[in-house]
Design a protein around this motif. Structure first.
Motif, PDB file in Angstrom:
ATOM      1  N   PRO A  33       0.822  -1.210   0.000  1.00 22.76           N
ATOM      2  CA  PRO A  33       0.000   0.000   0.000  1.00 22.76           C
ATOM      3  C   PRO A  33       0.855   1.257   0.000  1.00 22.76           C
ATOM      4  O   PRO A  33       2.029   1.246   0.362  1.00 22.76           O
ATOM      5  N   GLY A  34       0.253   2.361  -0.415  1.00 22.43           N
ATOM      6  CA  GLY A  34       0.927   3.650  -0.404  1.00 22.43           C
ATOM      7  C   GLY A  34      -0.025   4.749  -0.778  1.00 22.43           C
ATOM      8  O   GLY A  34      -1.155   4.495  -1.239  1.00 22.43           O
ATOM      9  N   ASP A  35       0.415   5.984  -0.571  1.00 25.44           N
ATOM     10  CA  ASP A  35      -0.434   7.115  -0.945  1.00 25.44           C
ATOM     11  C   ASP A  35      -0.679   7.148  -2.443  1.00 25.44           C
ATOM     12  O   ASP A  35      -1.752   7.501  -2.907  1.00 25.44           O
ATOM     13  N   ILE A  36       0.371   6.837  -3.159  1.00 25.25           N
ATOM     14  CA  ILE A  36       0.284   6.784  -4.631  1.00 25.25           C
ATOM     15  C   ILE A  36       0.760   5.409  -5.057  1.00 25.25           C
ATOM     16  O   ILE A  36       1.850   4.963  -4.667  1.00 25.25           O
ATOM     17  N   VAL A  37      -0.037   4.713  -5.835  1.00 16.31           N
ATOM     18  CA  VAL A  37       0.270   3.337  -6.231  1.00 16.31           C
ATOM     19  C   VAL A  37       0.754   3.311  -7.676  1.00 16.31           C
ATOM     20  O   VAL A  37       0.170   3.951  -8.555  1.00 16.31           O
ATOM     21  N   ILE A  38       1.815   2.553  -7.877  1.00 16.13           N
ATOM     22  CA  ILE A  38       2.377   2.339  -9.214  1.00 16.13           C
ATOM     23  C   ILE A  38       2.149   0.882  -9.591  1.00 16.13           C
ATOM     24  O   ILE A  38       2.413  -0.028  -8.789  1.00 16.13           O
ATOM     25  N   GLY A  39       1.686   0.653 -10.795  1.00 19.56           N
ATOM     26  CA  GLY A  39       1.480  -0.703 -11.274  1.00 19.56           C
ATOM     27  C   GLY A  39       2.733  -1.265 -11.915  1.00 19.56           C
ATOM     28  O   GLY A  39       3.609  -0.535 -12.391  1.00 19.56           O
ATOM     29  N   GLY A  40       2.821  -2.584 -11.935  1.00 14.87           N
ATOM     30  CA  GLY A  40       3.948  -3.257 -12.569  1.00 14.87           C
ATOM     31  C   GLY A  40       3.485  -4.440 -13.389  1.00 14.87           C
ATOM     32  O   GLY A  40       2.630  -5.221 -12.931  1.00 14.87           O
ATOM     33  N   LEU A  41       4.008  -4.581 -14.590  1.00 11.07           N
ATOM     34  CA  LEU A  41       3.677  -5.705 -15.476  1.00 11.07           C
ATOM     35  C   LEU A  41       4.974  -6.391 -15.885  1.00 11.07           C
ATOM     36  O   LEU A  41       5.787  -5.823 -16.618  1.00 11.07           O
ATOM     37  N   PHE A  42       5.169  -7.632 -15.411  1.00 15.34           N
ATOM     38  CA  PHE A  42       6.401  -8.359 -15.702  1.00 15.34           C
ATOM     39  C   PHE A  42       6.072  -9.809 -16.040  1.00 15.34           C
ATOM     40  O   PHE A  42       5.172 -10.416 -15.435  1.00 15.34           O
ATOM     41  N   SER A  94       4.200   8.452   0.406  1.00 13.58           N
ATOM     42  CA  SER A  94       4.685   7.076   0.207  1.00 13.58           C
ATOM     43  C   SER A  94       4.160   6.507  -1.101  1.00 13.58           C
ATOM     44  O   SER A  94       3.054   6.820  -1.545  1.00 13.58           O
ATOM     45  N   LEU A  95       5.012   5.686  -1.687  1.00 17.03           N
ATOM     46  CA  LEU A  95       4.634   4.986  -2.914  1.00 17.03           C
ATOM     47  C   LEU A  95       4.251   3.561  -2.595  1.00 17.03           C
ATOM     48  O   LEU A  95       4.902   2.881  -1.779  1.00 17.03           O
ATOM     49  N   GLY A  96       3.207   3.083  -3.223  1.00 15.92           N
ATOM     50  CA  GLY A  96       2.832   1.692  -3.150  1.00 15.92           C
ATOM     51  C   GLY A  96       2.953   1.048  -4.519  1.00 15.92           C
ATOM     52  O   GLY A  96       3.274   1.718  -5.518  1.00 15.92           O
ATOM     53  N   TYR A  97       2.738  -0.255  -4.585  1.00 13.74           N
ATOM     54  CA  TYR A  97       2.870  -0.932  -5.882  1.00 13.74           C
ATOM     55  C   TYR A  97       1.915  -2.099  -5.970  1.00 13.74           C
ATOM     56  O   TYR A  97       1.528  -2.695  -4.958  1.00 13.74           O
ATOM     57  N   GLU A  98       1.528  -2.402  -7.168  1.00 11.92           N
ATOM     58  CA  GLU A  98       0.788  -3.611  -7.510  1.00 11.92           C
ATOM     59  C   GLU A  98       1.464  -4.205  -8.743  1.00 11.92           C
ATOM     60  O   GLU A  98       1.495  -3.580  -9.806  1.00 11.92           O
TER      61      GLU A  98
END
Length: 927
Positions: A33-42, A94-98
């Motif tokens: 989790p994070g204030d702003i979430v960045i997606g990832g495709l791998f 904070s940055l989050g990611y999916e």
């Protein structure tokens, strides 16, 4: 605004399998989790499992083929986000990611992208359909990925609907630079345009022009092949064959196509360089088959697999030959290495990739390195769940650090930092803890302006969304029994040149040239290519360069023509040679001979002048017109002899202008003086009253000479002003240049010579009429002979001059000048010199009187005979003569009286002899 809601489908494969999709959250492989979430495709897995040959139901299947290198990229993204969160870059935001696994499949990637497009805080992951997404807030602000260009193309079109920024660390297809079709796509690597240009540059520099290409049959492979083909054509590199392998390992024809590709490589014995645009798992399969067939070539690796540790550790990899690859320029990844060493301490609950990896370690840890790698790659998710039972968890951090590919890790970290800097730009005046602070399209505009400091250098996206970083040229070398991937050089994408660190690296590059991969043998310098019937321009024959052409490099498409006519080249020449300059030089034997003749002529002129000067008061000299006239004639002869000097040695503008003008004016002066003499002689000894009247009118010595010579001066002046002679280079001889004088105007030359010929002809006519003069004073006869010599010489000269070329053309002109000059000089003066020197007894006044008396007596007798024939018509001879004389009322009464006296003398009338002597003196005085 009306909208339609779509639910992301998630179909259950198995209710008791950990990896099956129970709900949409199960679809996420790693998250935080994070204030702003960045997606990832791998593409952490290399393929999807299909129970049937073709899918029947729309079910998202499990994946197989765990790819450690891609797994490391997901860890690099996580490491970068954690580093940013622990720094002051975003000031408390904070940055989050999916992160989602695409399994190298477009279908799986599209499903992941749909979830990324879902509305923020939507309990059912609803993707709203709108006409305007300006205020739409999706669950993520940006996306990192995808791993492969084909997947990125599909995903980018979907993300472009909401203009969500997508930054890929590895998709290099050139088409992705098109901002019309992919407006929200960015990447932290160069496009394939630079890679294919670098490849063809390497191939061309190594002297190869006959290569094979193997690529995957997908968008990425086809675009790479197309780009390489264009660059290869521009660098005179031909593609001998193209083999396309299925993009998915699940394709049942994959192994058959691999066998066909290997068979093609073995069959094409002249092809020793193979360019490979494929993913790592494709190359792994291809190389194992190539090792079985003992294939030994030079392999050109694309950035997808050029630094693959998995492939470099294949048993027997060194048997394949030399591998040269192109990898992305890497930075410092030491902090990531530290991150990997502490990875075992991190929880796996929110990271399915890490959880799967730990299970794979438990199943495969007992194997050797390569077998361990193969074991990990071959485990499907379903098999793994069965094999992991009763296995103790074992951790091996050395395996991960050994498989790090710095180029991909660095570009992944760079992608995250680029997004973070763009977020920082948006958060300057906003509260970014609120997810609604900004929209993805606003972040996209900020991303276009981002500048990042990387390894002390500032980098940013260009107008195409690419980062034009450099390439490392990688050389696979066996060191201590292991294949090591070393950096041989750096390729500067801006300058298009290779940069070598030292001479040792450069020598490694030069050693590649020892391998030949050409359709035809190299054409040596002095030869050029001749294209055969083959459709490939690289298949040709070597032929010699023709004359006056050369080639100074190998494999020239054509021979260069020598730059200008002053150079020449023989057949099969590597350079042009300067032509030898030729002209009638002073050292030429023929020129020396002609100069001796001219010098002899000058000596003769001077000798005659001396003789005449010493005997200037004798009748012969006086009868020749006096000393002044003789000096003028001799001076003109001297100038004519002198003019021959200007025909010899290297022609210059001065010589070309001087020689003809000097000859023409001098010869005209000579002929004019001789013409006056001919008139004078004919006047003195003519007994025809009408002719004498005409000759007296014509006989104006000084004006005649001045006018005749002046006309020639005018002709030459106009010639030199309007069509002046000049120096000309004659290239009629292949290997030489003949310097010669171009007369400027043949018409002017003809007018000048024609004018001289006209004067000579008039002189000849007058001299011919006086050919029966006294025996010891027959100058007219010799003048006639001199003019005949002149005419013969110049008549012969015309055809000879027209058919002669080369350095001896001026010699022909000298010969005709000398012949005509000698002929007139000798005929005019040598008889007089002979009388002066050898017959002095005849060179007296009394002898001349006697000679003239005898001639006058004979002439009078002939006149008397003609009068006697008329006596039958007259009563007395005296009356006849008197009537005849009376009929000539104009003048010549003294002459009639002389004729009467002569008639009387002849007829024995008793007149004294003194009367004849008186007539002789009068004749002598008249000449």
């Amino acid at each position: 605004m009306a909208f339609v809601s779509f639910l992301i489908p998630c179909f259950v494969i198995s209710t008791d399998v950990a990896f099956s999709c129970q709900n949409t959250d199960d679809f996420v492989s790693a998250s935080s989790p994070g204030d702003i979430v960045i997606g990832g495709l791998f593409a952490v897995h290399s393929e999807m499992l299909h129970p049937e040959e073709y899918p029947i139901k729309p079910i998202i299947q499990n994946c197989a083929g765990f790819e450690v290198q891609i797994f490391l990229q997901t860890l690099a993204m996580i490491h970068a986000i954690e580093t940013i969160n622990n720094s002051t870059l975003l000031s408390g935001v904070s940055l989050g990611y999916e992160i989602y696994d695409t399994c190298a499949e477009v279908t799986k990637a599209m499903a992941s992208a749909l979830r990324l497009l879902a509305k923020y805080n939507s309990s059912e992951d609803v993707v709203e359909f709108k006409c305007n997404y300006s205020d739409y807030i999706p669950r993520i602000k940006a996306v990192t990925g995808a791993s492969y260009s084909e997947v990125s193309m599909a995903v980018s079109r979907l993300l472009a609907l909401q203009l969500i920024p997508q930054v890929s660390p590895s998709s290099s297809a050139e088409i992705l630079s098109d901002k019309i079709r992919f407006p929200s796509f960015f990447r932290t690597i160069p496009s394939d345009f630079h890679q294919t240009r670098a490849m063809t540059h390497l191939i061309s520099e190594s002297g190869w022009n006959w290569v094979g290409v193997i690529a995957t049959d997908d968008d990425n492979g086809r675009f790479a092949l197309e780009s390489f083909g264009i660059q290869a054509m521009a660098n005179n590199v031909c593609i001998a064959f193209k083999e396309m392998l299925p993009a998915y390992l699940s394709d049942y024809t994959f192994h058959t196509k691999v066998d066909q590709a290997i068979e093609k490589i073995v069959k094409e014995t002249r092809v020793n360089v193979i360019v490979v645009f494929m993913r790592q798992f494709h190359v792994f399969k291809l190389f194992n088959k190539a090792i079985e067939r003992n294939v030994n070539k030079i392999w050109i690796a694309s950035d997808n697999w050029s630094s693959s540790v998995r492939i470099s550790t294949i048993p027997g990899i060194k048997q394949l030959g030399t591998i040269v690859g192109f990898g992305f320029k890497s930075g410092d990844v030491s902090t990531f290495q530290d991150f990997l060493r502490n990875l075992h301490e991190k929880p796996t609950t929110n990271n399915k990739f890490l959880h799967e990896y730990t299970m794979l370690l438990s199943v495969c840890a007992h194997l050797e390195y390569h077998d361990f790698q193969t074991c990990i790659s071959n485990q499907s998710q379903d098999d793994l769940l069965q094999n992991v039972e009763n296995k103790h968890q074992i951790w091996r951090d050395d395996f991960l650090t050994a498989n790090v590919e710095p180029g991909f890790i660095h570009s992944t970290i760079l992608a995250v930092y680029a997004i973070a800097h763009a977020i920082k730009g948006q958060c300057k005046d906003r509260n970014c803890k609120d997810p609604n602070a900004f929209t993805p399209w606003e972040l996209l505009e900020e991303l276009k302006k981002v500048t990042i400091t990387d390894d002390g250098k500032e980098v940013k996206f260009d107008s195409n969304g690419d980062m034009s970083t450099s390439y490392n040229i990688l050389l696979w070398k066996e060191i201590d029994g292991h294949m090591e991937i070393t950096t041989m050089a750096e390729y500067d994408t801006k300058k298009g040149d290779f940069i070598f660190e030292d001479e040792e690296k450069k020598q490694e590059f030069l050693d590649l040239k020892k391998v030949q991969s050409t359709c035809s043998q190299h054409c040596r310098p002095g030869q050029m290519k001749k294209i055969t019937e083959s459709p490939h321009t690289c298949c040709y024959e070597c032929v010699y360069c023709p004359e006056n052409h050369y080639s100074n490099q190998t494999d020239m498409d054509y021979c260069y023509r020598c730059s200008n006519k002053t150079f020449w080249a023989p057949v099969n020449s590597t350079t042009c040679y300067r032509k030898t300059i030729h002209f009638l030089s002073w050292t030429d034997w023929f020129a020396v001979f002609l100069l001796l003749l001219s010098a002899l002529g000058v000596v003769l002129v001077l000798s005659i002048g001396v003789v005449f000067t010493k005997n200037f008061n004798t009748p012969v000299v006086k009868a020749s017109g006096g000393l002044t006239v003789c000096y003028i004639i001799l001076f003109s002869h001297f100038l004519i002899f002198l003019s021959t000097v200007f025909f010899i040695d290297e022609p210059t503008e001065f010589k070309c202008k001087t020689r003809q003008a000097l000859f023409g004016i001098s010869f005209t002066l000579c002929i004019s003086c001789i013409l006056i003499k001919s008139l004078k002689i004919l006047l003195a000894f003519s007994f025809d009253p009408k002719l004498q009247n005409f000759l007296k009118c014509m006989y104006k010595p000084i004006p005649t000479v001045v006018i005749c010579t002046g006309i020639q001066v005018v002709i030459c002046t106009f010639w030199l002003i309007f069509r002046t002679p000049f120096v000309k280079q004659n290239f009629s001889i292949p290997r030489a240049i003949i310097l010669e004088c171009n007369e400027g105007s043949i018409v002017a030359l003809a007018i000048m010579l024609g004018y001289i010929a006209a004067l000579a002809f008039i002189c000849f006519i007058f001299a011919f009429k006086g050919r029966k003069l006294p025996e010891n004073y027959n100058e007219a006869k010799f003048i006639t002979f001199g003019m005949l010599i002149y005419f013969i010489a110049w008549i012969v000269f015309i055809p000879v001059y027209a058919t002669t070329f080369g350095i001896y053309l001026p010699a022909v002109e000298i010969i005709v000048v000398l012949i005509s000059n000698y002929g007139i000089l000798c005929c005019t003066f040598l008889p007089k010199c002979y009388i002066i020197i050898y017959k002095q007894e005849t060179n007296t006044k009394s002898a001349f009187l006697k000679m003239i008396y005898n001639y006058s007596s004979k002439s009078a007798s002939s006149v008397a005979v003609s009068q006697i024939s008329l006596e039958s018509k007259s009563s007395s001879p005296q009356a006849t003569i008197s009537d005849s004389c009376k009929s000539q009322k104009n003048s010549m009464n003294g002459n009639c009286h002389f004729q009467v006296q002569e008639q009387r003398l002849i007829k024995g009338t008793g007149l004294p002899k003194s009367s004849a002597n008186t007539v002789a003196r009068r004749r002598l005085s008249s000449i």
